[in-house]
Design an enzyme around this catalytic site. Structure first.
Site, PDB file in Angstrom:
ATOM      1  N   ARG A  32       1.073  -1.546   0.059  1.00 36.55           N
ATOM      2  CA  ARG A  32      -0.022   0.425  -0.232  1.00 36.55           C
ATOM      3  C   ARG A  32       0.872   0.910  -0.184  1.00 36.55           C
ATOM      4  O   ARG A  32       0.460   2.431   0.406  1.00 36.55           O
ATOM      5  CB  ARG A  32      -0.403   0.053   1.374  1.00 36.55           C
ATOM      6  N   TYR A 159     -14.806 -11.167  -1.074  1.00 38.97           N
ATOM      7  CA  TYR A 159     -15.427 -10.669  -1.496  1.00 38.97           C
ATOM      8  C   TYR A 159     -17.066 -10.965  -2.323  1.00 38.97           C
ATOM      9  O   TYR A 159     -18.030  -9.858  -2.680  1.00 38.97           O
ATOM     10  CB  TYR A 159     -14.789  -9.027  -2.312  1.00 38.97           C
TER      11      TYR A 159
END
Lengths: 355, 355
Positions: A32, A159
């Site tokens: 990230r 998800y």
């Protein structure tokens, strides 16, 4: 203008460490790293929504390169989101501002939902990512290698079945425990989509790939192997690698380190819950290791960060096969100066481990 | 009317298993068994708020005994909340309906906040819990043993410093990494409060105690030992046990199983991320083991739950020293029939492992 992955970047420490070849110092990047902790990222993000950033190669490329310029990392990872793959498989993906991350308003609920999913052609449905990869390779001018990534089939399935992040994982656990055949059909299809996507990223110029299994740790060890690791292995078998190294990050799965090391990846990325020295003893002769400073340590002052860096370096010990990273993504409220302190500490302190 | 913990309940399977003495079958209970999955619990909860339930011995006792009557578990755990201890230390605790769990609006921020905390006298500030323990022992009429519990010092500290649940644990990580001396002062004080509390619960009639370290897994292995396990050990040293067995549950801390087994507890409770057979090999000659079915398996139909139960029993293998439980608390949307199926399966399938 495709660029062969075999072109050697000026700083190829990261690629050499992936192959466990000698290096002068330990390479470092952060999961990230193209993210919210950087004011320069937030400035781009302020202008457009998250998915527009993912879909606009110029913007994706701009934020991907920011940490190379601003923080001094030894590898660049393309800015994107793991959920672009399920979207390309036919699922509607939405992001509502201020309502958490992206989500699927029509989650997978039945076998017919699974059968309806397509295995997309990345050159069509995911062309914008490939364009971002090509543009980023060009803009990087071979300064550091470029990493492409994807979610693991299991993590994407969570998800797709839950519709969003979850605490209890009710729907996906019901799927694997009550309807395992459907679960396998879904995971097999996702694996094909992910491997085609990663192959296309490599063709577009990615010089390494990383698979993120964020939710493998929500499964007991046996189910982790059956529903997650098996499909990571299958995905890697199907990717046209052309010598490009593969990194696998199964978060909170230290219980299966040896099996993970046998999945076909060149590098195993470790979360902060594992002693990297013990991990090296167990699997260091088969794979390189990436990690694993506690991301929370970046809340501490720079001199304390340096001590934390030295501890990880000492635990890994002398020699190559280590890529320094955090145990998970950098947190959005970390000060950029602290990220720079981490990178600088690795670059300065690691030389003595490579004499 | 205090009842000595040494009075033997009619069903003492749980206590015998804690001591690794022979049993006819494996005892079973579930973390959070007095909870929202039971309509009978929700009926009580509908009348009063969460903290009032904790503070009213009649209500706490009623919901504690519900799973004994309704699900058939082999142990009763007193209904309460781990945060009543920090509240008794002087912190304001609030629960706003529909806004998540209890929280501290004035979290610990400085050394003077730590110094201001009191070590409460449980007979005064936590008398309502002790009354609930006494009442529950009486109402149980020695059918099954009663467990008292507390949060670990580290887990309590995370809530006291963050003010509520957290994703990044920013404040508490800053505390341990940047101001470790203050962290140790806080943890030492909490340890004294927890041990006095557990001693008082035993005096009031608790026949076993369990320490919940919900957030130990947020720490790297070395910090887990320094900031969490060390204070669990200290707490257990200070508790006046009188032969009452102690269970310790450090969630997501499989990396330190051997060290946990050496903390002074009689039983180590395992999350679902550990192979209980491997755990028994490692530490089964020192401690009994509790666990560790994936709580998500209760979403599956009863016959699948039975298969999951059998797998855990087989992994543990023959002989005593196993208390069947989930790897974490029962989830609020599980059907009570599925909880009953779990208990019934353990009671029926486990006999053959105790011949």
């Amino acid at each position: 203008m495709p660029i062969a992955p075999s072109v050697t970047p000026h700083n190829d420490l990261f690629l050499r460490a992936c192959r466990r070849e000698p290096v002068e110092r330990t390479p470092v990047w952060m999961m990230r790293q193209a993210g919210r902790y950087l004011p320069e990222y937030r400035a781009v993000r302020a202008k457009v929504d998250f998915l527009t950033m993912c879909r606009t190669p110029e913007l994706a490329s701009e934020v991907s390169i920011q940490p190379v310029d601003l923080i001094g990392v030894d590898a660049c990872i393309i800015f994107s989101d793991i959920l672009v793959v399920p979207e390309a498989m036919g699922m509607k993906l939405v992001v509502e501002e201020g309502k958490g991350g992206p989500r699927f308003p029509d989650p997978i609920r039945s076998r017919s939902d699974i059968d309806r999913l397509a295995v997309p052609d990345p050159q069509k449905e995911l062309r914008y990512v490939l364009d971002a990869v090509r543009l980023t390779r060009r803009e990087l001018r071979e300064r550091v290698p470029l990493i492409g990534f994807a979610g693991s089939p299991w993590t994407l399935a969570t998800y797709m079945v839950e519709g969003a992040g979850s605490k209890s994982f009710r729907a996906v656990k019901e799927l694997i425990y009550a309807r395992p055949k459907d679960a396998h059909a879904l995971l097999e299809k996702i694996s094909r989509a992910v491997s085609a996507y990663l192959s296309a990223k490599i063709e577009a110029g990615a010089q390494a790939i990383q698979i993120f299994d964020t939710w493998g740790g929500m499964l007991p060890p046996e189910e982790f192997k059956e529903f997650s690791l098996r499909y990571i292995t299958l995905t890697l078998q199907q990717v046209r690698r052309n010598g490009v190294p593969a990194i696998v990050f199964c978060k909170d799965c230290g219980h299966s380190l040896e099996e993970i090391a046998g999945c076909g990846a060149d590098v195993v990325s470790l979360d902060a819950g594992i002693d990297i020295g013990k991990a090296r003893e167990m699997v260091g002769s088969f794979v390189a290791l990436q990690g694993n400073l506690d991301p929370g340590m970046l809340y501490a002052p720079p001199e304390r960060i340096r001590a934390g860096v030295v501890r990880v370096l000492e635990k890994f010990g002398n020699g190559s096969g280590h890529i320094f990273n955090l145990g998970h993504g950098i947190l959005p409220d970390v000060l950029p100066d602290h990220a720079r302190a981490l990178v600088q500490a690795v670059q300065e302190e690691s030389r003595r481990f490579h004499r």
